[in-house]
Structure formats: structure tokens, C-alpha cells
Design a protein around this motif. Structure first.
Motif, PDB file in Angstrom:
ATOM      1  N   THR A   1      56.972  76.380  41.929  1.00 33.78           N
ATOM      2  CA  THR A   1      56.084  76.479  40.677  1.00 33.78           C
ATOM      3  C   THR A   1      54.549  76.244  40.514  1.00 33.78           C
ATOM      4  N   CYS A   2      54.103  76.030  41.877  1.00 35.99           N
ATOM      5  CA  CYS A   2      52.570  75.579  41.986  1.00 35.99           C
ATOM      6  C   CYS A   2      51.590  76.768  41.652  1.00 35.99           C
ATOM      7  N   ARG A   3      50.570  76.446  40.893  1.00 42.77           N
ATOM      8  CA  ARG A   3      49.798  77.567  40.654  1.00 42.77           C
ATOM      9  C   ARG A   3      48.315  76.642  40.804  1.00 42.77           C
ATOM     10  N   SER A   4      48.004  75.786  41.479  1.00 42.28           N
ATOM     11  CA  SER A   4      46.637  75.252  41.783  1.00 42.28           C
ATOM     12  C   SER A   4      46.442  75.172  43.119  1.00 42.28           C
ATOM     13  N   VAL A   5      45.455  75.211  43.788  1.00 39.58           N
ATOM     14  CA  VAL A   5      44.931  75.074  45.127  1.00 39.58           C
ATOM     15  C   VAL A   5      43.716  74.115  45.203  1.00 39.58           C
ATOM     16  N   TYR A   6      43.902  73.330  46.533  1.00 38.11           N
ATOM     17  CA  TYR A   6      42.777  72.636  47.027  1.00 38.11           C
ATOM     18  C   TYR A   6      42.009  73.251  47.960  1.00 38.11           C
ATOM     19  N   VAL A   7      40.708  73.006  47.503  1.00 36.66           N
ATOM     20  CA  VAL A   7      39.577  73.759  48.384  1.00 36.66           C
ATOM     21  C   VAL A   7      38.957  72.837  49.219  1.00 36.66           C
ATOM     22  N   GLY A   8      38.654  72.678  50.555  1.00 36.89           N
ATOM     23  CA  GLY A   8      37.942  71.846  51.155  1.00 36.89           C
ATOM     24  C   GLY A   8      36.936  72.204  52.139  1.00 36.89           C
ATOM     25  N   ASN A   9      36.095  71.480  52.705  1.00 34.40           N
ATOM     26  CA  ASN A   9      34.972  71.937  53.575  1.00 34.40           C
ATOM     27  C   ASN A   9      34.003  72.753  52.792  1.00 34.40           C
ATOM     28  N   ILE A  10      33.607  72.480  51.611  1.00 37.09           N
ATOM     29  CA  ILE A  10      32.805  73.430  50.842  1.00 37.09           C
ATOM     30  C   ILE A  10      31.350  72.781  51.029  1.00 37.09           C
ATOM     31  N   HIS A  11      30.551  73.931  51.495  1.00 38.22           N
ATOM     32  CA  HIS A  11      29.192  73.588  51.521  1.00 38.22           C
ATOM     33  C   HIS A  11      28.521  72.773  50.291  1.00 38.22           C
ATOM     34  N   PRO A  12      27.625  71.681  50.658  1.00 31.05           N
ATOM     35  CA  PRO A  12      27.276  70.778  49.614  1.00 31.05           C
ATOM     36  C   PRO A  12      26.429  71.383  48.356  1.00 31.05           C
ATOM     37  N   GLN A  13      25.692  72.664  48.598  1.00 31.06           N
ATOM     38  CA  GLN A  13      25.052  73.288  47.707  1.00 31.06           C
ATOM     39  C   GLN A  13      25.641  74.531  47.031  1.00 31.06           C
ATOM     40  N   VAL A  14      27.101  74.622  47.374  1.00 31.10           N
ATOM     41  CA  VAL A  14      27.967  75.679  46.745  1.00 31.10           C
ATOM     42  C   VAL A  14      27.870  75.066  45.450  1.00 31.10           C
ATOM     43  N   THR A  15      27.806  75.963  44.386  1.00 28.11           N
ATOM     44  CA  THR A  15      27.807  75.748  42.856  1.00 28.11           C
ATOM     45  C   THR A  15      29.235  75.958  42.508  1.00 28.11           C
ATOM     46  N   GLU A  16      29.595  75.240  41.327  1.00 27.78           N
ATOM     47  CA  GLU A  16      31.015  75.695  40.597  1.00 27.78           C
ATOM     48  C   GLU A  16      30.808  77.154  40.322  1.00 27.78           C
ATOM     49  N   PRO A  17      30.180  77.643  39.607  1.00 26.80           N
ATOM     50  CA  PRO A  17      30.308  79.178  39.258  1.00 26.80           C
ATOM     51  C   PRO A  17      30.461  79.973  40.530  1.00 26.80           C
ATOM     52  N   LEU A  18      29.776  79.816  41.628  1.00 31.65           N
ATOM     53  CA  LEU A  18      29.851  80.554  42.713  1.00 31.65           C
ATOM     54  C   LEU A  18      31.566  80.494  43.346  1.00 31.65           C
ATOM     55  N   LEU A  19      31.920  79.032  43.200  1.00 27.16           N
ATOM     56  CA  LEU A  19      33.237  78.881  43.716  1.00 27.16           C
ATOM     57  C   LEU A  19      34.073  79.657  42.822  1.00 27.16           C
ATOM     58  N   GLN A  20      33.895  79.480  41.520  1.00 26.37           N
ATOM     59  CA  GLN A  20      34.890  80.176  40.581  1.00 26.37           C
ATOM     60  C   GLN A  20      34.836  81.796  40.811  1.00 26.37           C
ATOM     61  N   GLU A  21      33.601  82.548  41.207  1.00 24.95           N
ATOM     62  CA  GLU A  21      33.637  83.846  41.411  1.00 24.95           C
ATOM     63  C   GLU A  21      34.292  84.094  42.707  1.00 24.95           C
ATOM     64  N   VAL A  22      34.117  83.307  43.806  1.00 25.48           N
ATOM     65  CA  VAL A  22      34.960  83.796  44.978  1.00 25.48           C
ATOM     66  C   VAL A  22      36.495  83.855  44.617  1.00 25.48           C
ATOM     67  N   PHE A  23      36.770  82.626  44.100  1.00 25.25           N
ATOM     68  CA  PHE A  23      38.455  82.446  43.940  1.00 25.25           C
ATOM     69  C   PHE A  23      38.998  83.386  42.805  1.00 25.25           C
ATOM     70  N   SER A  24      38.304  83.835  42.001  1.00 28.70           N
ATOM     71  CA  SER A  24      39.008  84.588  40.927  1.00 28.70           C
ATOM     72  C   SER A  24      38.915  86.189  41.562  1.00 28.70           C
ATOM     73  N   SER A  25      38.584  86.170  42.809  1.00 25.79           N
ATOM     74  CA  SER A  25      38.912  87.486  43.447  1.00 25.79           C
ATOM     75  C   SER A  25      40.480  87.811  43.456  1.00 25.79           C
ATOM     76  N   THR A  26      41.370  86.871  43.686  1.00 21.01           N
ATOM     77  CA  THR A  26      42.531  86.803  43.878  1.00 21.01           C
ATOM     78  C   THR A  26      43.537  86.788  42.510  1.00 21.01           C
ATOM     79  N   GLY A  27      42.800  86.520  41.360  1.00 21.86           N
ATOM     80  CA  GLY A  27      43.305  86.491  40.177  1.00 21.86           C
ATOM     81  C   GLY A  27      42.829  85.815  38.935  1.00 21.86           C
ATOM     82  N   PRO A  28      43.030  85.865  37.707  1.00 18.15           N
ATOM     83  CA  PRO A  28      42.531  85.349  36.740  1.00 18.15           C
ATOM     84  C   PRO A  28      42.654  83.720  36.858  1.00 18.15           C
TER      85      PRO A  28
END
Length: 360
Positions: free
Chosen positions: A51-78
């Protein structure tokens, strides 16, 4: 230079995004229809991801922005939500999907392939078993393809195996060639050391030994967010990391020297240099041997390299005797020359055959 590197990294992430999107536009290419990530030992025992719908994302480059993170992960679904927790060295975050399959797909397709980031199921810290009192063993000579899940599967033949972690290089995203496995039972831990030392895992024969105290501790202290979710990947430890004194050698970055004891009388500084150089733990800056006292010192350029050398070198045979490795008694003084020693060569090692060199 840093800005240029960041632009390149963003371009790579966006390129990966386009590749992923082209795949998802053709559902027939996704086979089998039900994609399921392999559960690793880093998840709580009995963890139910159904029933889990959330994922943890680690080892993210410190200069990556939240919009970019959102853009990449929205590739697999809304996405239902996306949260980035910024850190100086390596950021992390949490991504919430509307459906479970999109979350599972993000783990399967994005873990280790973009950035390279680490992606796993997210869970509440209250779900996780406290392994701070468990017995930890060191596992060395791991093949590059061995993951946390592979390592856990290997050692879970022992019923009390509770966790398994491969140590990863944050910059390259590659395995550092060693890891740690936890057990609830000391007897199971000892049996694993005895039974699996020298056995094949992947393409290499692994080495097993007791882990040094503090070897599994986090580089960065755990941070809690509104979900109270703990860090799962990136070579970090569980909630109950060793709470040793911050001034202790294992927690003090100024300690970069390895003490090597139980040396045979014939061991020279050249022998010791060759022995530790073969481990590939890092850059060696100085080697000294007290032949009359049976011990020596190997200084590395960084604390983490010395820590790795201690783990890899402890109990290794040198001139017929198992050496004992631990931290040097004093930190490296500020301003100490940091000139790397040249690699040892055959010309400097009389009596060493080609067979001996090949063994390293």
C-alpha cells in the motif's frame, strides 16, 4: 567550474527524463506489466509495500532544485507531493505518488541510474527495527554489481540477519567494494564470518570479519521531517548509530593514520607500503615501521580512506602473521605535508616474484 558541472548534471537528468517519457508513452514496452522492485535488507523486517505510494530519494546533488526533482520523478507517474531536504554534501527527499505502481516504477527505473541517486520505499522510523544493539560484521572484496539486496540475500540464510549495507561513493555512485551486515544473534554473526569467508558472491570471493566499533556510523546525523522517515541508502547507517564521543578517532576527521601491529621482525616500510597500496583504499602519504617493536604506521590523505584501510587490512596475513589495524593514537597535525608517496615498484622490492605481484 562547479556551475558548469551542475549544468551538465541537470542536462543529464533531463535527458534521462526524456528517455523515460518516451518509454512510458508506449506501455507495451513495459514488460512484465507488474514491475516490482527487489526488497533489500535496509527495509524493516516484515515491511509490507503493498500500500506504499511514497519513495525516499538519497544521494541528491546539493544544487539540484525541488522543481527538477519533481520533473524527473513525474516521469513515472503523476505526483501528489515532492519534498527536498537540502544538505551541504548530499541532499535527500521524499516523493509521493497517487498510485503505488508509479512509485514502484520509480524505484526500478531511477535507482542508481540518474545522477546517480538512490531510490527506495519510504517508511516511518517507528516501523524500523532498532539494530543499534545488534552484532555487525565487515564484508570486503565485494563485486561492483553487489547491491544491498544481494548482500542481504546472501547473509539472510542466518535467521537473525537484520540488515545489510553496501558502502557507496557519493561522487561516483559506485560501490566502494565493502559493506556491513547486522545480526541479532552473536552466534549467527560468528557463523557467518566462519562459513562465508572466502566464498564467492558475484564475481569475487568475499572476506568477512568483525566490524570495528563505529564503522557503520553515519557521516551525517539523521534528520527528521514531518513524516519521520529515515534515510535508507547511500551507505549510511540505521537509526541507532554509534553514539561514541565526537572526539574519538572514528568520529574525528583529523585522524588519518592507521596503526599496524603484530608485524613480523622482517617487515620493512617498503613491505608495509606495498601491502597497503594493494588494498586501493586511498592515497598513502607516509609509511613508518618500528621493526624492533613490531608495529608501524600508514598515513592516508583522508579520514575515510584510513577507515577503509583499517577494515580491509585487519587480520590480513603479512609475512606469515595476521596484522592488527586500528586508529593511530594522535590526529594528523594541521599543515602536515600531503604529498602522496609514489606507488611501490618491483625494483624496490627485492625477492618479490611476478606471481607475488599478480596476487595483488
Amino acid at each position: 567550474m562547479q556551475q558548469q558541472r551542475m549544468k551538465q548534471q541537470q542536462a543529464l537528468m533531463q535527458q534521462s527524463l526524456l528517455q523515460q517519457q518516451s518509454l512510458y508513452q508506449h506501455p507495451g514496452l513495459l514488460a512484465p506489466p507488474q514491475i516490482e522492485p527487489i526488497l533489500s535488507g535496509n527495509l524493516p523486517p516484515g515491511f509490507d509495500s503493498s500500500t506504499c505510494r511514497s519513495v525516499y530519494v538519497g544521494n541528491i546533488h546539493p544544487q539540484v532544485t525541488e522543481p527538477l526533482l519533481q520533473e524527473v520523478f513525474s516521469s513515472t507517474g503523476p505526483l501528489e507531493g515532492c519534498k527536498l531536504i537540502r544538505k551541504e554534501k548530499s541532499s535527500y527527499g521524499f516523493v509521493d505518488y497517487f498510485d503505488r505502481r508509479s512509485a514502484a516504477l520509480s524505484i526500478v527505473t531511477l535507482n542508481g541510474r540518474t545522477s546517480p541517486i538512490k531510490v527506495n520505499w519510504a517508511y516511518a522510523s517507528s516501523q524500523r527495527e532498532d539494530t543499534s544493539g545488534h552484532f555487525n560484521i565487515f564484508v570486503g572484496d565485494l563485486s561492483p554489481e553487489v547491491t544491498d539486496a544481494t548482500l542481504f540475500a546472501c547473509f539472510s540464510v542466518y535467521p537473525s540477519c537484520s540488515d545489510a549495507r553496501v558502502m557507496w561513493d557519493q561522487k561516483t555512485g559506485r560501490s566502494r567494494g565493502f559493506g556491513f551486515v547486522s545480526f541479532r544473534s552473536q552466534q549467527d554473526a560468528q557463523s557467518a564470518i566462519n562459513d562465508l569467508n572466502g566464498k564467492w558472491l558475484g564475481s569475487r570471493q568475499i572476506r568477512t570479519n568483525w566490524a570495528a566499533k563505529g564503522a557503520c556510523s553515519n557521516d551525517d546525523k539523521q534528520s527528521s521531517d514531518s513524516k519521520s522517515v529515515v534515510e535508507l541508502t547511500n551507505g549510511t547507517s540505521e537509526d541507532g548509530q554509534d553514539k561514541a564521543n565526537d572526539d574519538a578517532p572514528e568520529n574525528n576527521a583529523q585522524y588519518t593514520t592507521v596503526y599496524v601491529g603484530n608485524l613480523a621482525p622482517e617487515v620493512t616500510s617498503v613491505d608495509l607500503h606495498r601491502h597497503f597500496h594493494a588494498f586501493g583504499a586511498g592515497v598513502i602519504e607516509d609509511v613508518r615501521v618500528q621493526r624492533d617493536k613490531g608495529f608501524g604506521f600508514v598515513r592516508y590523505s583522508t579520514h575515510s580512506e584510513a577507515a577503509m584501510a583499517i577494515q580491509m587490512g585487519n587480520a590480513r596475513i603479512l609475512c606469515g602473521k595476521p596484522i592488527k589495524c586500528s586508529w593511530g593514537s594522535k590526529p594528523t597535525p594541521p599543515g602536515t605535508s600531503s604529498t602522496p608517496l609514489p606507488p611501490p615498484t618491483a625494483a624496490h622490492m627485492p625477492g618479490i616474484s611476478a606471481t607475488d605481484l599478480a596476487a595483488y
